[in-house]
Write a protein that holds these residues in place. Structure first.
Motif, short mmCIF file in Angstrom:
data_model
loop_
_atom_site.label_atom_id
_atom_site.label_comp_id
_atom_site.label_asym_id
_atom_site.label_seq_id
_atom_site.Cartn_x
_atom_site.Cartn_y
_atom_site.Cartn_z
N GLN A 327 42.02 19.29 27.28
CA GLN A 327 42.09 18.31 26.20
C GLN A 327 42.07 16.89 26.76
OE1 GLN A 327 42.32 18.89 22.69
NE2 GLN A 327 41.55 20.84 23.40
N ALA A 331 38.89 14.25 26.24
CA ALA A 331 39.10 12.88 25.76
C ALA A 331 38.50 11.89 26.75
CB ALA A 331 40.59 12.61 25.56
N ASP A 332 38.71 12.14 28.05
CA ASP A 332 38.17 11.24 29.07
C ASP A 332 36.64 11.22 29.05
OD1 ASP A 332 40.57 10.43 29.99
OD2 ASP A 332 40.66 11.81 31.69
N LEU A 336 36.87 7.78 25.68
CA LEU A 336 38.04 7.19 25.03
C LEU A 336 38.92 6.52 26.08
CD1 LEU A 336 39.06 10.15 22.70
CD2 LEU A 336 37.93 8.07 22.01
N THR A 337 39.53 5.38 25.72
CA THR A 337 40.46 4.77 26.65
C THR A 337 41.75 5.59 26.68
OG1 THR A 337 41.47 3.42 24.95
CG2 THR A 337 39.56 2.48 26.07
N GLN A 340 43.61 5.32 23.37
CA GLN A 340 42.90 6.04 22.30
C GLN A 340 43.07 7.54 22.47
OE1 GLN A 340 38.93 4.54 22.87
NE2 GLN A 340 39.09 3.09 21.18
N ARG A 343 46.63 8.55 21.50
CA ARG A 343 46.94 8.41 20.09
C ARG A 343 46.16 9.41 19.23
NH1 ARG A 343 45.49 4.87 15.96
NH2 ARG A 343 43.91 3.83 17.21
N LEU A 344 44.90 9.64 19.60
CA LEU A 344 44.05 10.45 18.71
C LEU A 344 44.04 11.92 19.10
CD1 LEU A 344 41.06 7.96 18.68
CD2 LEU A 344 42.65 8.36 16.81
N ILE A 345 44.18 12.21 20.38
CA ILE A 345 44.00 13.59 20.84
C ILE A 345 45.30 14.20 21.33
CG2 ILE A 345 42.72 15.09 22.42
CD1 ILE A 345 40.96 13.51 20.45
N PRO A 348 49.05 13.73 18.87
CA PRO A 348 49.16 14.56 17.65
C PRO A 348 49.44 16.02 17.99
CG PRO A 348 47.24 13.12 17.51
CD PRO A 348 47.81 12.95 18.89
N GLN A 349 48.81 16.51 19.05
CA GLN A 349 49.04 17.91 19.41
C GLN A 349 50.37 18.12 20.12
OE1 GLN A 349 45.51 20.09 20.91
NE2 GLN A 349 44.55 18.09 20.98
N LEU B 74 35.81 12.85 36.68
CA LEU B 74 36.95 13.72 36.41
C LEU B 74 37.64 14.08 37.72
CD1 LEU B 74 35.86 16.21 33.60
CD2 LEU B 74 37.37 14.24 33.44
N ASP B 97 34.47 4.15 32.50
CA ASP B 97 34.28 4.35 31.05
C ASP B 97 32.82 4.14 30.66
OD1 ASP B 97 36.77 5.15 30.35
OD2 ASP B 97 37.52 3.17 29.81
N ARG B 100 31.04 7.22 31.61
CA ARG B 100 31.40 8.37 30.77
C ARG B 100 30.74 8.28 29.39
NH1 ARG B 100 37.75 8.75 32.41
NH2 ARG B 100 37.50 10.19 34.17
N ASN B 111 36.88 23.07 25.04
CA ASN B 111 37.77 21.90 24.92
C ASN B 111 37.53 21.10 23.66
OD1 ASN B 111 38.67 22.74 27.34
ND2 ASN B 111 37.87 21.04 28.53
N PHE B 113 38.82 19.69 20.02
CA PHE B 113 40.16 19.25 19.63
C PHE B 113 40.63 20.11 18.47
CE2 PHE B 113 38.01 15.20 21.07
CZ PHE B 113 38.46 15.33 22.37
N HIS B 115 43.09 20.14 16.48
CA HIS B 115 43.74 19.57 15.29
C HIS B 115 42.76 18.80 14.42
CE1 HIS B 115 43.55 16.43 18.22
NE2 HIS B 115 44.02 15.53 17.40
N LEU B 124 34.64 11.40 16.21
CA LEU B 124 35.75 10.67 16.82
C LEU B 124 35.29 9.63 17.85
CD1 LEU B 124 39.18 11.34 17.19
CD2 LEU B 124 38.22 11.46 19.46
N VAL B 129 34.84 4.74 20.19
CA VAL B 129 34.30 4.17 21.42
C VAL B 129 33.12 3.25 21.12
CG1 VAL B 129 33.29 4.69 23.65
CG2 VAL B 129 35.08 6.17 22.72
#
Lengths: 432, 266
Positions: A327, A331-332, A336-337, A340, A343-345, A348-349, B74, B97, B100, B111, B113, B115, B124, B129
């Motif tokens: 996860q 996100a990386d 996403l920073t 971010q 907060r977003l990923i 919440p989980q 990564l 960034d 990426r 992977n 999400f 939720h 998202l 972004v």
């Protein structure tokens, strides 16, 4: 059927069996009884024993707490006389009159009589501020206000019946109706209600402590459940965000931040809360310039919040650690920073996983507020001493502590039930 | 083995879009990586041009996943250099960034999400972004979900989808960022046999649009059909690389021969 000897010869299915209902003994009331109460001999024995135990305990308790109880008396001796007169010499019954007589003290401590509408309104606004956090629409808030309105009408009826003075038109009643109507009218503008939530700390401070055009009230006058709520709610509301930051700090890659957060958590967690409260009440004065008068309740609030935050941080760290590494990586890789992604990923989980632990900490914190009695603050438990040393109520035990226990239970059980409801709501749809 | 069963017919001629440009997309030179004392990647030199499709294979523990995970930071590497679309990969978080955003990645375990709905999974990153308006992001997402053939699942949650469907969503999610390069880290290894084909079909389709791709996979049929080059790694180094036909029919190195004989033996 073709299947009879399918296990020893080559076999091809020639029919499709239709769906059939399960046997009658497995569904409905009978099925439930069988599965939950009489599934085995041991289980059946436990069921019978439990019923026998309740049958043994309950009639006596109801007889004492309800049938032979006294609600109106000015002293324990009077209670006993009334019970003896009604039920004969040697009968025992609960003397709830102590709760009745000292109700206002147990609720507000020594908050001035004529200003008690202020804590009332602060409480009503608290309910209104919590509603958008807890629920999806404002309808439950309208129900809550309707319930509280009902309670006030019952109180009015009772007071009038017993001949006491009670003005039915008062600020509390007006505020209840106003909030209830607002909840009904704006029930779908949940977003707007969050403004109240964010403004609430300032509003509550202003209402309770006073200032500007409201008469100031010193915190030494705060007591009873008012004090419990002030400490408990502040601790709960502040410890969650601080705990999240501490947990993120402890899980961070930055060594210095990590050391600071870890040290803080371990230090605060390694010290009893009573010690921190003593520090708040006495030691803190030595570190401050002479003559500064830093409000004792404010000092307690800070200490309780820090204490709860340390526990909260560890609960949330557990949630962070339970998330699969994928996860974070997903996100990386999406660019996403850090904030971010958190907060977003991640949060919440992680918070969802941590709900039982978070609520556990909330409940623990709420009950730990009773420890303030050691530094002389009069929370409900602290008030039991002056009440019991009053000659009128000397000797009363069960009724007073039972009432306080019931009040705590209502709040803690409410939190527990809500968390279970929340878990079910959040589980919908996203099974891994 | 399952791979052989659905190995597509080698195509006589590559479609026009599959031509390779001579611009460099990724340049890895003299790259070395250690986990503590353990030397995982040794002197990796690999240049990938725009539009090229590279399949990386090798026994487990050979460092092939680590290699592509280094490309989008990564994993850190200790020596050598990686340049992606002209951006040198340093420890500067801004550069990372930037790279990426330009490089999409698909993982072995999807992977997604859990939720968020499928549509939210896809919108998202564009929304947060790229600051794309929500409506536009949803249109883009639906376009790619249609392309991976599951637009009807948009409102569901990942847990309600099969493995193959989840992996196709993961591909769509990466494509929504409009990347120039796609990395695939064993995209079919965690799938049931009957779902491997639907994912490979999407990847073949993607290859035909001219996407630059690096795939770590053991799907030799896929390698034959779409790869320009097959890179074989063992014990942290590139042992052999060649166009698919000569690689499979005439491997040079002993270890390549052994590896191919083992995975194709069934």
């Amino acid at each position: 059927m073709a299947a009879t000897n399918a296990h020893n010869v080559a076999f091809v299915a020639d029919t499709q069996y239709p769906d059939a209902p399960p046997p009658a003994s497995e569904v409905g009331v009978l099925g439930w009884l069988k599965e939950n109460l009489f599934s085995s001999w041991g289980n059946a024995a436990l069921t019978v024993l439990s019923i026998a135990f309740l049958a043994y305990i309950l009639p006596g308790f109801i007889d004492w707490a309800v049938m032979k109880s006294v609600w109106n008396a000015s002293s324990l001796a009077e209670c006993r006389e009334i019970i003896a007169a009604r039920h004969g010499e040697g009968a025992t019954g609960a003397c709830w009159a102590v709760v009745n007589e000292r109700f206002n003290q147990l609720m507000y401590g020594f908050y001035p009589d004529e200003l008690r509408w202020r804590p009332n309104i602060a409480f009503l606004l608290l309910v209104a501020a919590l509603a958008p956090v807890l629920f999806q629409t404002m309808r439950p808030l309208a129900y809550a206000m309707a319930g509280l309105l009902g309670l006030q009408i019952i109180a009015f009826a009772y007071k009038t019946y017993t001949g006491a003075e009670y003005a039915i038109i008062n600020p509390t009643l007006i505020a209840t109706i106003a909030i209830g109507v607002a909840a009904l009218v704006f029930q779908h503008q949940r977003g707007k209600w969050f403004y109240l939530t964010f403004a609430y700390p300032v509003i509550a401070y202003f209402i309770l402590w006073g200032g500007v055009f409201l008469e100031p009230v010193e915190t030494s006058k705060f007591g009873g459940f008012l004090l419990t709520m002030v400490i408990g709610v502040t601790g709960i509301a502040a410890s969650l965000p601080i705990g999240i930051l501490l947990a993120l700090g402890r899980a961070s890659n930055l060594p210095i931040l990590k050391i600071i957060c870890t040290t803080f958590i371990e230090f605060i967690r390694g010290v009893p809360l009573i010690t921190l409260l003593f520090v708040a009440s006495t030691l803190l004065n030595y570190f401050m310039p002479p003559g500064t008068n830093f409000d004792i309740v404010a000092r307690v609030l800070i200490m309780v919040t820090l204490f709860a935050s340390a526990y909260m941080a560890e609960v949330i760290r557990g949630g962070l650690a339970a998330l699969p590494k994928g996860q974070y990586e997903a996100a990386d890789t999406l660019g996403l920073t850090y904030w971010q992604g958190m907060r977003l990923i991640i949060l919440p989980q992680a918070l969802k996983i941590s709900i039982p632990g978070i609520v556990n900490t909330f409940i623990g914190l709420f009950k730990d507020t009773t420890l303030v009695v050691v530094i002389g603050l009069l929370d409900p438990l602290g008030l039991t001493n002056p009440i019991r040393s009053d000659s009128a109520w000397n000797g009363i035990i069960w009724e007073l502590y039972g009432f306080i226990a019931l009040m705590f239970f209502i709040f803690c059980w409410g939190m527990s039930r809500y968390s279970q409801h929340l878990e079910v709501r959040l589980r919908a749809g996203d099974r891994r | 083995m399952a791979e052989v069963a659905h190995a597509p017919e080698p195509q006589a001629e590559a479609p026009a879009a599959m031509t390779v440009s001579d611009e460099v997309a990724i340049d890895i030179s003299g790259m070395n990586k250690w986990y503590g004392e353990f030397h995982v990647l040794k002197n990796i030199d690999l240049t990938i041009n725009k539009g090229e499709r590279i399949v990386v294979c090798g026994p487990s523990g050979s460092g092939k996943s680590t290699l592509i995970r280094c490309v989008n930071a990564l994993e850190k590497f200790q020596k050598g250099s990686i340049t992606v679309d002209g951006i040198p990969l340093t420890s500067d978080i801004k550069k990372i960034d930037e790279i990426r955003r330009d490089v999409g990645m698909v993982f072995q375990h999807f992977n997604l999400f859990p939720h968020l709905t499928i549509l939210e999974n896809c919108t998202l990153a564009p929304i947060w972004v790229k600051k794309m308006p929500k409506k536009e992001a949803e249109e883009v997402a639906m376009k790619y979900l249609t392309r991976v053939k599951i637009p009807e699942q948009a409102a569901k949650y990942p847990g309600q989808l099969s493995g193959g469907q989840q992996q196709r969503v993961a591909i769509a999610r990466a494509l929504c960022m409009n990347p120039n390069v796609m990395l695939f880290d064993e995209p079919t290894t965690a799938l049931d046999p009957e779902m491997i084909k639907e994912v490979l079909d999407v990847m073949v389709d993607l290859a035909q649009t001219g996407m630059t791709m690096i795939c770590v996979t053991h799907e030799m049929g896929f390698a034959r059909q779409v790869a320009n080059r097959v890179v074989f790694m063992d014990q942290g180094q590139i042992v052999e690389q060649n166009a698919p036909e000569p690689f499979f029919t005439n491997p040079q190195h002993e270890r390549t021969k052994l590896f191919l004989s083992q995975i194709l033996a069934h």
